[in-house]
Design an enzyme around this catalytic site. Sequence first.
Site, PDB file in Angstrom:
ATOM      1  N   TYR A   1       3.751   0.123  11.508  1.00  0.00           N
ATOM      2  CA  TYR A   1       3.209  -0.822  10.528  1.00  0.00           C
ATOM      3  C   TYR A   1       2.391  -1.912  11.221  1.00  0.00           C
ATOM      4  O   TYR A   1       2.870  -2.533  12.170  1.00  0.00           O
ATOM      5  CB  TYR A   1       4.360  -1.457   9.738  1.00  0.00           C
ATOM      6  CG  TYR A   1       3.893  -2.555   8.806  1.00  0.00           C
ATOM      7  CD1 TYR A   1       3.311  -2.241   7.587  1.00  0.00           C
ATOM      8  CD2 TYR A   1       4.013  -3.893   9.166  1.00  0.00           C
ATOM      9  CE1 TYR A   1       2.858  -3.251   6.743  1.00  0.00           C
ATOM     10  CE2 TYR A   1       3.565  -4.901   8.324  1.00  0.00           C
ATOM     11  CZ  TYR A   1       2.985  -4.572   7.114  1.00  0.00           C
ATOM     12  OH  TYR A   1       2.540  -5.568   6.291  1.00  0.00           O
TER      13      TYR A   1
ATOM     14  N   TYR B   1      -3.429  -1.854   5.671  1.00  0.00           N
ATOM     15  CA  TYR B   1      -3.221  -0.996   4.498  1.00  0.00           C
ATOM     16  C   TYR B   1      -4.436  -0.096   4.217  1.00  0.00           C
ATOM     17  O   TYR B   1      -4.390   1.111   4.430  1.00  0.00           O
ATOM     18  CB  TYR B   1      -2.924  -1.857   3.261  1.00  0.00           C
ATOM     19  CG  TYR B   1      -1.665  -2.654   3.366  1.00  0.00           C
ATOM     20  CD1 TYR B   1      -0.432  -2.074   3.077  1.00  0.00           C
ATOM     21  CD2 TYR B   1      -1.677  -3.984   3.775  1.00  0.00           C
ATOM     22  CE1 TYR B   1       0.741  -2.802   3.172  1.00  0.00           C
ATOM     23  CE2 TYR B   1      -0.506  -4.714   3.884  1.00  0.00           C
ATOM     24  CZ  TYR B   1       0.700  -4.114   3.580  1.00  0.00           C
ATOM     25  OH  TYR B   1       1.858  -4.827   3.683  1.00  0.00           O
TER      26      TYR B   1
ATOM     27  N   LYS C   1      -1.721  -7.751  -5.091  1.00  0.00           N
ATOM     28  CA  LYS C   1      -0.503  -8.440  -5.516  1.00  0.00           C
ATOM     29  C   LYS C   1      -0.721  -9.256  -6.800  1.00  0.00           C
ATOM     30  O   LYS C   1       0.233  -9.531  -7.527  1.00  0.00           O
ATOM     31  CB  LYS C   1       0.039  -9.311  -4.384  1.00  0.00           C
ATOM     32  CG  LYS C   1       0.364  -8.559  -3.092  1.00  0.00           C
ATOM     33  CD  LYS C   1       1.266  -7.376  -3.310  1.00  0.00           C
ATOM     34  CE  LYS C   1       1.598  -6.555  -2.073  1.00  0.00           C
ATOM     35  NZ  LYS C   1       0.491  -6.016  -1.280  1.00  0.00           N
TER      36      LYS C   1
HETATM   37  C1  LIG Z   1       0.700  -4.999  -0.199  1.00  0.00           C
HETATM   38  C2  LIG Z   1      -0.569  -4.304   0.030  1.00  0.00           C
HETATM   39  C3  LIG Z   1      -0.684  -2.913  -0.142  1.00  0.00           C
HETATM   40  C4  LIG Z   1       0.486  -2.034  -0.456  1.00  0.00           C
HETATM   41  O1  LIG Z   1       0.875  -2.091  -1.789  1.00  0.00           O
HETATM   42  P1  LIG Z   1       2.382  -1.838  -2.160  1.00  0.00           P
HETATM   43  O2  LIG Z   1       2.439  -2.035  -3.605  1.00  0.00           O
HETATM   44  O3  LIG Z   1       3.189  -2.822  -1.351  1.00  0.00           O
HETATM   45  O4  LIG Z   1       2.731  -0.446  -1.742  1.00  0.00           O
HETATM   46  C5  LIG Z   1      -1.913  -2.327   0.005  1.00  0.00           C
HETATM   47  N1  LIG Z   1      -2.997  -3.042   0.341  1.00  0.00           N
HETATM   48  C6  LIG Z   1      -2.929  -4.366   0.549  1.00  0.00           C
HETATM   49  C7  LIG Z   1      -4.157  -5.074   0.955  1.00  0.00           C
HETATM   50  C8  LIG Z   1      -1.712  -5.040   0.405  1.00  0.00           C
HETATM   51  O5  LIG Z   1      -1.659  -6.354   0.619  1.00  0.00           O
END
Ligand SMILES: *Cc1c(COP(=O)(O)O)cnc(C)c1O
Length: 337
Positions: free
Chosen positions: A263, A289, A49
């Site tokens: 999720y 993720y 992010k």
């Molecule tokens: C938010 C996030 C993602 C996903 O990325 P997006 O841009 O939302 O698709 C992947 N890995 C981590 C650790 C995240 O925090």
Amino acid sequence: MNLAKLPRRNYVTAPTRIDYAANLTKLLGGPEIYIKRDDELPGAGGGNKTRKLDFVIADALLKGADALVTCGAVQSNHCRLTLAWARREKLQCHFVLEERVPGSYHEEASGNNFLYQLLGVDSIKVVEGGSDVDAAMYEVAERLKAAGKKPYIIPGGASNAVGASGYVVFAEELLRQSFELQLSFDHIVVPSGSAGTHAGTLTGIIGANAGIPVHGITVSRPRDVQEEKVYQLAQETAELLGVKGGIPREAVRCYDDYYQPGYSRVNDGMLEAVTLFAREEGILLDPVYTGKQAAGFIDLIRKGVFKKGEKVLFAHTGGAPALYMYLEPFREWFKKI
Ligand SMILES: *Cc1c(COP(=O)(O)O)cnc(C)c1O
């Protein structure tokens, strides 16, 4: 593309490393595996992010904001990083947290939740899974305005065209490193959630005419829905940055076999992948993720989609603080293996 035209805060001061994963490469017997360490980006706890917020918070400051309002799941890395950068910028920071798994929000929980408290979040509003989160953020913003603040709403995951531009930078950075290291990648593998990472990377690769396929592993949605979401955002990002000809629909590729039962919910593929990356490479993935992304990545190697002799880049987007919310399923897993 001329990314220098976009206002930014310069949170990303150096390229993230590309590690060759020699042990995993040998163990899996498939392609050469390289890991780009966006988990080590600046910002408390690291993660993807930061690249997006670099542009989005610059936009907020240009518009005179003094308070950020954003949203996420109860263990949101995005919320943690938005708050961390808000502290640096002396901005207020307010969250709307969506309880996607009923009863999953606990104020005293570990992981990112604890970090919200440590970093001193200004307010948290928890809403039920499936609620209109945008409407809830709007309400928070209206309340702040009534109190004389200048709020700025950041969408979930900072995934709009401005935020996704951070991953266009990632693609350009990667191509530069690839040149310097004399390493030509055959595939790039990214996680695909709110889609800014996937859409931005794809836009960057297409904008540079680099011809490397970008594979997205979904973490919350079926393939057709996620591909459409990535496609729309990639088009918007391409338009913002003036990529001629836009994004061909067939360049958007998602795989949806790895996120069930839903999720942030545990499955064996995730437990296997997180444990494997830890024990073979000493690298911490996360359960929501990158653990599911790695489960997909390993399966696609086993299925021969990524072949021996090829070079594959795995984008490690961070998330390890959420591991501490998953002690029990991991302890059960360690007993089994
Ligand atoms: C938010 C996030 C993602 C996903 O990325 P997006 O841009 O939302 O698709 C992947 N890995 C981590 C650790 C995240 O925090």
